[in-house]
Design an enzyme around this catalytic site. Structure first.
Site, PDB file in Angstrom:
ATOM      1  CB  CYS A  88      -2.716   6.460   2.259  1.00 43.63           C
ATOM      2  SG  CYS A  88      -3.918   5.453   3.127  1.00 43.63           S
ATOM      3  CD  GLU A 112      -2.908  -1.245   0.439  1.00 43.23           C
ATOM      4  OE1 GLU A 112      -3.185  -0.226  -0.213  1.00 43.23           O
ATOM      5  OE2 GLU A 112      -3.526  -2.317   0.313  1.00 43.23           O
TER       6      GLU A 112
HETATM    7  P1  NAP Z   1       7.974   5.151   4.964  1.00 42.18           P
HETATM    8  O1  NAP Z   1       9.005   6.128   5.325  1.00 42.18           O
HETATM    9  O2  NAP Z   1       8.068   4.462   3.663  1.00 42.18           O
HETATM   10  O3  NAP Z   1       7.963   4.090   6.156  1.00 42.18           O
HETATM   11  C1  NAP Z   1       7.034   3.041   6.193  1.00 42.18           C
HETATM   12  C2  NAP Z   1       7.587   1.909   7.033  1.00 42.18           C
HETATM   13  O4  NAP Z   1       8.702   1.319   6.379  1.00 42.18           O
HETATM   14  C3  NAP Z   1       8.082   2.335   8.405  1.00 42.18           C
HETATM   15  O5  NAP Z   1       7.723   1.361   9.341  1.00 42.18           O
HETATM   16  C4  NAP Z   1       9.583   2.390   8.208  1.00 42.18           C
HETATM   17  O6  NAP Z   1      10.303   2.244   9.400  1.00 42.18           O
HETATM   18  C5  NAP Z   1       9.786   1.215   7.297  1.00 42.18           C
HETATM   19  N1  NAP Z   1      11.041   1.222   6.549  1.00 42.18           N
HETATM   20  C6  NAP Z   1      11.828   2.284   6.218  1.00 42.18           C
HETATM   21  N2  NAP Z   1      12.884   1.862   5.497  1.00 42.18           N
HETATM   22  C7  NAP Z   1      12.761   0.516   5.368  1.00 42.18           C
HETATM   23  C8  NAP Z   1      13.544  -0.494   4.740  1.00 42.18           C
HETATM   24  N3  NAP Z   1      14.664  -0.193   4.087  1.00 42.18           N
HETATM   25  N4  NAP Z   1      13.136  -1.771   4.822  1.00 42.18           N
HETATM   26  C9  NAP Z   1      11.996  -2.094   5.477  1.00 42.18           C
HETATM   27  N5  NAP Z   1      11.216  -1.179   6.091  1.00 42.18           N
HETATM   28  C10 NAP Z   1      11.591   0.111   6.035  1.00 42.18           C
HETATM   29  O7  NAP Z   1       6.512   5.774   5.014  1.00 42.18           O
HETATM   30  P2  NAP Z   1       5.891   6.745   6.133  1.00 42.18           P
HETATM   31  O8  NAP Z   1       6.595   8.048   6.006  1.00 42.18           O
HETATM   32  O9  NAP Z   1       5.847   6.069   7.461  1.00 42.18           O
HETATM   33  O10 NAP Z   1       4.380   6.859   5.649  1.00 42.18           O
HETATM   34  C11 NAP Z   1       3.919   7.859   4.771  1.00 42.18           C
HETATM   35  C12 NAP Z   1       3.604   7.265   3.417  1.00 42.18           C
HETATM   36  O11 NAP Z   1       2.789   6.105   3.552  1.00 42.18           O
HETATM   37  C13 NAP Z   1       2.823   8.194   2.534  1.00 42.18           C
HETATM   38  O12 NAP Z   1       3.410   8.245   1.281  1.00 42.18           O
HETATM   39  C14 NAP Z   1       1.444   7.564   2.448  1.00 42.18           C
HETATM   40  O13 NAP Z   1       0.755   7.786   1.250  1.00 42.18           O
HETATM   41  C15 NAP Z   1       1.727   6.132   2.616  1.00 42.18           C
HETATM   42  N6  NAP Z   1       0.558   5.459   3.176  1.00 42.18           N
HETATM   43  C16 NAP Z   1      -0.146   4.621   2.385  1.00 42.18           C
HETATM   44  C17 NAP Z   1      -1.248   3.966   2.893  1.00 42.18           C
HETATM   45  C18 NAP Z   1      -2.039   3.017   2.053  1.00 42.18           C
HETATM   46  O14 NAP Z   1      -2.837   2.267   2.610  1.00 42.18           O
HETATM   47  N7  NAP Z   1      -1.888   3.001   0.758  1.00 42.18           N
HETATM   48  C19 NAP Z   1      -1.631   4.167   4.225  1.00 42.18           C
HETATM   49  C20 NAP Z   1      -0.890   5.036   4.994  1.00 42.18           C
HETATM   50  C21 NAP Z   1       0.219   5.677   4.450  1.00 42.18           C
HETATM   51  P3  NAP Z   1      10.896   3.525  10.168  1.00 42.18           P
HETATM   52  O15 NAP Z   1       9.729   4.365  10.548  1.00 42.18           O
HETATM   53  O16 NAP Z   1      11.582   2.943  11.341  1.00 42.18           O
HETATM   54  O17 NAP Z   1      11.806   4.212   9.200  1.00 42.18           O
END
Ligand code: NAP
Length: 522
Positions: free
Chosen positions: A296, A257
């Site tokens: 999102c 997602e």
């Molecule tokens: P993110 O920076 O991509 O982080 C998401 C998750 O991935 C966090 O738990 C993060 O951990 C982890 N992560 C980071 N680097 C990683 C790696 N190399 N390997 C494995 N996991 C890793 O996203 P975010 O800033 O938390 O969320 C915002 C984004 O999510 C927005 O773009 C939004 O659109 C999207 N979103 C989508 C949905 C949907 O259902 N489509 C719902 C909500 C949000 P850390 O926090 O420890 O870095």
């Protein structure tokens, strides 16, 4: 030093060996707690969940597991006040916005408890009817769905630490698959507390539910072929997950997602002054301001005709101007903070990027912060951008590509419905699009035109003005996920969600053998 939150892995609580990463109040700036996963024995933890948790869950029937979900609902309901306090402090959200996450999560869990009850005392599911394989009806093929014998790893985004946990854990646990959740670091506290409350209540068998807070390092490395991983977050991290050897070489099933540039379309019949027009203005403002636009599913692009552009800009701006922004502890505040300074910087940069191709119709900078220090608080007023020339909206490519994860949306002009649909599709696949109009046939035909590029099409006509569930509200009965840029994932959608956690297999056998699959004790 603030408390270092424990991780629950391998059937016991354990703290990381490092000093930990602090979680910060985005309004007051103080440190709340710390998280750390350094030195955890991930291999043993995953094996414990896979072997102990998985076997114990699979020994239960769907009805028994549904009963556990219902028991978890009760435990969570009893601690709602604590969850609200954590959300206010860690996510900077006002009560209504915390509710979307906390009560939305509990509601979703409760919905799966009820759905699971309907599956009865079975250990696997039949998929369709038996099909004859030849002329003689004696030898047939029956598809079955059995729970995968692995763990479900959830890597979640920061914006829904409560709902994001339960919308995934409910179908996984109901399916009989143990869960290891890794919340986003910035808001891991709420996830950790909810897991802790449910684990301490002793509802699920040991190994069924685990939580690892802190760095994601090493988690993906532990995945084996029958495990599954469900990721929610940015497109950049999603690309890393997809290219990880667990997925690329060991073929672990993955659900993504990712981000999405969602749309709202005002159909030509919904002229200014019509009920559908007002419904759009109201919904756009709600979508821009709930959780400070950190959803999102939030509306990012609004499509109107040239004739409606001025009135739409005015109607939306007038409502936005009334939004009080600041400290969520102040009763008069309607919109709290962004989750942290990094998001504040990112939203400001995204706004600057979009502003180069659009005019500012309502400027978030005009909102004085209530009860919050602008130098400290990660608060930002809602901003409506716009471009009124059809050529402008054709040429304004940035708005179709850029998800500003904050209270920001852009009003765009279309020439006719075909043009509107073409512009919507420039989002390359989204979670949701909403349509506003009053003619049922036109709305139905337009919805179908968008169905291939959207996981959900939310259609609003005056007859459902008081009934509809909201553009951005993800209901457990409906599909959540979207094709293309949105990640290509599918979640929820009622019992459809169980498919991700089950393996489909075709059993080819005599009618007598297949009859044994339908017995009550299966
Ligand atoms: P993110 O920076 O991509 O982080 C998401 C998750 O991935 C966090 O738990 C993060 O951990 C982890 N992560 C980071 N680097 C990683 C790696 N190399 N390997 C494995 N996991 C890793 O996203 P975010 O800033 O938390 O969320 C915002 C984004 O999510 C927005 O773009 C939004 O659109 C999207 N979103 C989508 C949905 C949907 O259902 N489509 C719902 C909500 C949000 P850390 O926090 O420890 O870095």
């Amino acid at each position: 030093m603030t408390e270092l939150l424990s991780n629950f892995l391998g059937g016991h609580w354990q703290t990381g060996r490092g000093a930990g990463t602090p979680l910060i109040d985005p309004v007051l700036g103080n440190e709340l707690v710390r998280v750390d996963a350094t030195g955890l024995d991930l291999k043993a933890g995953f094996a414990f969940a896979r072997e102990q948790g998985g076997a114990a869950l699979r020994a239960l029937t769907y009805r028994e597991r549904a009963g556990m979900l219902a028991a978890a609902v009760k435990v969570l309901q009893a601690s709602r006040d604590t969850y609200y306090e954590i959300a206010t402090a860690n996510s900077g959200t006002v009560k209504n916005d915390s509710a979307v996450d906390i009560d939305g999560g509990i509601f979703t869990l409760g919905t799966y408890a009820k759905l699971g009850e309907s599956l009865g005392d079975r250990h696997f599911l039949l998929d369709g009817e038996a099909a004859r394989l030849g002329k003689d009806p004696l030898f047939q093929s029956q598809h079955v769905l059995v729970p995968t014998r692995g763990v479900a790893l959830f890597i979640n985004a920061f914006n829904f630490p409560g709902w994001g946990l339960w919308e995934k854990a409910a179908p996984a646990l109901l399916s009989g698959v143990p869960v290891i959740v890794k919340p986003a670091t910035a808001t891991a506290w709420l996830t950790q507390r909810m897991v802790k409350d449910v684990v301490d209540a002793g509802i699920f068998p040991p190994g069924a539910l685990s939580v690892v807070c802190g760095s994601s390092a090493g988690l993906m490395d532990e995945l084996q072929p029958f495990d599954v991983v469900s990721f929610t977050g940015s497109a950049e991290t999603a690309a890393l997950i997809r290219s990880h050897p667990a997925v690329a070489q060991r073929f672990v099933r993955v659900n993504i997602e990712a981000d999405s540039v969602n749309s709202a379309v005002l159909l030509p019949d919904a002229v200014p002054g019509s009920e559908a027009f007002d419904l759009l203005a109201k919904e756009v403002v709600r979508e821009m301001t709930v959780k400070s636009g950190q959803k999102c599913t939030a509306i990012r692009r609004i499509f109107v005709t040239e004739a409606s552009y001025g009135a739409a800009a005015q109607a939306i701006s007038a409502r936005l101007a009334k939004t009080t922004v600041g400290n969520p502890r102040n009763e008069s505040v309607r919109m709290g903070a962004l989750v942290n300074r990094a998001q504040l910087v990112s939203v400001r940069a995204g706004l600057d990027h979009l502003k180069q191709q659009a005019e500012t119709l309502h400027d978030g900078a005009t909102h004085a912060l209530v009860d919050a220090d602008p130098a400290l608080a990660c608060c930002v007023g809602p901003t409506l951008l716009g471009t009124r020339h059809p050529q402008g909206s054709d040429g304004a490519d940035r708005v179709h590509d850029t998800e500003v994860f904050g209270p920001v949306a852009t009003l765009l002009v279309y020439r006719d419905t075909a043009h509107a649909l073409a512009l919507v599709r420039r989002g390359q696949g989204s979670l949701v699009a909403s349509l506003y109009g009053s003619d049922p046939q036109t709305l139905a035909a337009t919805a179908l035109q968008l169905a291939d590029s959207h996981g959900r099409v939310h259609v609003i006509s005056p007859d459902v003005a008081q009934l509809h569930t909201g553009h951005g509200n993800v209901m457990p009965q409906s599909l959540h996920g979207g094709p293309g840029r949105a990640g290509g994932g599918e979640e929820l959608g009622g019992l459809r969600a169980l498919g991700f956690y089950h393996r489909r297999s075709a059993v080819q056998a005599s009618t007598a053998v297949l009859a044994g699959l339908s017995g009550p004790a299966q």
